[in-house]
Design a protein around this motif. Structure first.
Motif, PDB file in Angstrom:
ATOM      1  N   VAL A  62       0.835  -1.199   0.000  1.00  0.00           N
ATOM      2  CA  VAL A  62       0.000   0.000   0.000  1.00  0.00           C
ATOM      3  C   VAL A  62       0.868   1.247   0.000  1.00  0.00           C
ATOM      4  O   VAL A  62       1.868   1.329   0.713  1.00  0.00           O
ATOM      5  N   THR A  63       0.475   2.224  -0.810  1.00  0.00           N
ATOM      6  CA  THR A  63       1.148   3.518  -0.796  1.00  0.00           C
ATOM      7  C   THR A  63       0.405   4.400   0.202  1.00  0.00           C
ATOM      8  O   THR A  63      -0.703   4.851  -0.059  1.00  0.00           O
ATOM      9  N   TRP A  64       1.006   4.598   1.356  1.00  0.00           N
ATOM     10  CA  TRP A  64       0.356   5.343   2.418  1.00  0.00           C
ATOM     11  C   TRP A  64       0.528   6.842   2.176  1.00  0.00           C
ATOM     12  O   TRP A  64       1.578   7.296   1.726  1.00  0.00           O
ATOM     13  N   THR A  66       1.137  10.845   2.907  1.00  0.00           N
ATOM     14  CA  THR A  66       2.029  11.569   3.823  1.00  0.00           C
ATOM     15  C   THR A  66       1.195  12.330   4.843  1.00  0.00           C
ATOM     16  O   THR A  66      -0.030  12.429   4.731  1.00  0.00           O
ATOM     17  N   ARG A  67       1.859  12.877   5.836  1.00  0.00           N
ATOM     18  CA  ARG A  67       1.153  13.636   6.880  1.00  0.00           C
ATOM     19  C   ARG A  67       0.436  14.842   6.270  1.00  0.00           C
ATOM     20  O   ARG A  67      -0.699  15.147   6.630  1.00  0.00           O
ATOM     21  N   GLU A  68       1.101  15.536   5.335  1.00  0.00           N
ATOM     22  CA  GLU A  68       0.501  16.714   4.701  1.00  0.00           C
ATOM     23  C   GLU A  68      -0.749  16.315   3.904  1.00  0.00           C
ATOM     24  O   GLU A  68      -1.758  17.023   3.913  1.00  0.00           O
ATOM     25  N   GLN A  69      -0.675  15.189   3.202  1.00  0.00           N
ATOM     26  CA  GLN A  69      -1.839  14.733   2.445  1.00  0.00           C
ATOM     27  C   GLN A  69      -2.994  14.397   3.386  1.00  0.00           C
ATOM     28  O   GLN A  69      -4.144  14.726   3.103  1.00  0.00           O
ATOM     29  N   MET A  70      -2.702  13.756   4.501  1.00  0.00           N
ATOM     30  CA  MET A  70      -3.754  13.395   5.454  1.00  0.00           C
ATOM     31  C   MET A  70      -4.403  14.645   6.035  1.00  0.00           C
ATOM     32  O   MET A  70      -5.621  14.690   6.212  1.00  0.00           O
TER      33      MET A  70
END
Length: 107
Positions: A62-64, A66-70
């Motif tokens: 899975v490509t998790w 990033t914090r900024e995307q979340m």
């Protein structure tokens, strides 16, 4: 398309290139059942362990985000929810007033 379906499709394509006649689904199934040796069924614990192992392998792929995307996704979700809640609340208030006006006119 899962792996098994892809393998079946690739096999059919190879057979078509060789010029061999394509078997129908029932004859393929019967042939595959005859060719498979009867193996003992694994215990429940072994099947659970195998399942968890496969889940762990898939989760590594899975490509998790990033914090900024979340943070961005969460912000968009919250803002959208608040806006839609306000719109539905406003429509509800307007409809309530409209129904009350109709009942007043009916009297």
């Amino acid at each position: 398309m899962n792996r098994e379906m892809r393998r079946i499709q690739e096999r059919e394509e190879r057979l078509q290139k060789k010029g061999e006649p394509r078997k129908d689904k029932a004859s393929r199934r019967a042939a595959s059942l005859q060719s498979k040796p009867q193996t003992e069924r694994k215990s429940f614990i072994q099947r659970i362990g195998g399942y968890l192992h496969e889940v762990r392998q898939e989760m590594r792929k899975v490509t998790w985000p990033t914090r900024e995307q979340m943070i961005a996704f969460t912000t968009v979700t919250i803002v959208t929810s608040v806006v839609l809640t306000g719109v539905i609340f406003g429509i509800d208030i307007l409809m309530k007033e409209f129904v009350f006006k109709i009942f007043e006119w009916a009297q």
